[in-house]
Scaffold this motif. Sequence first.
Motif, short mmCIF file in Angstrom:
data_model
loop_
_atom_site.label_atom_id
_atom_site.label_comp_id
_atom_site.label_asym_id
_atom_site.label_seq_id
_atom_site.Cartn_x
_atom_site.Cartn_y
_atom_site.Cartn_z
N LEU A 1 0.66 -1.10 0.07
CA LEU A 1 -0.12 0.11 0.03
C LEU A 1 0.85 1.35 -0.15
O LEU A 1 0.65 2.44 -0.39
N ARG A 2 2.01 1.15 0.54
CA ARG A 2 2.96 2.27 0.33
C ARG A 2 3.31 2.65 -1.11
O ARG A 2 3.62 3.69 -0.95
N ILE A 3 3.57 1.69 -1.69
CA ILE A 3 4.14 1.78 -3.30
C ILE A 3 2.97 2.33 -3.88
O ILE A 3 2.93 3.13 -5.00
N LEU A 4 1.77 2.22 -3.85
CA LEU A 4 0.65 2.55 -4.58
C LEU A 4 0.56 3.91 -4.86
O LEU A 4 0.26 4.57 -5.96
N PRO A 5 0.53 4.82 -3.79
CA PRO A 5 0.37 6.33 -4.07
C PRO A 5 1.24 6.87 -4.98
O PRO A 5 1.25 7.45 -5.91
N PRO A 6 2.74 6.41 -4.77
CA PRO A 6 3.78 7.03 -5.68
C PRO A 6 3.45 6.35 -7.16
O PRO A 6 3.93 7.39 -7.88
#
Length: 130
Positions: free
Chosen positions: A2-7
């Motif tokens: 989920l941390r990779i999704l926004p960037p």
Amino acid sequence: MLRILPPLLVLALWIWAFIDCLTTPEQEARHLPKVAWVIIVLLFPLVGSIAWLVAGRQRAARTAGGPSGARGGRPTAPDDDPEFLASLDKETPHKDARHHEDMLKRWEADLRRREEELRGRDEPEDGPRR
């Protein structure tokens, strides 16, 4: 994950806005010159991309007979465009028809000559047999 999704979403938005900005015709860029929009989108990925989408490009749907000959933003095929078909009749003078007839006659004569040459090759040296 989920941390990779926004960037990744920001990167995808940035790439899409940059490509859209580059491929947009100069006359469709609003408020600023197209070069300024490209620089803004490049220097400020998130804010520049959103600004381009909101204020940078005209989003009005084109109608048939518009500047690009598109219907609803999509190109129209020439055989679907009544104006184009009507213009064909105007652009073809009678002398072109005579030119095409002469060309057809030359092609037919050339075809007959070639057929006669091929028939001559198929016959034996001492003439046709009976």
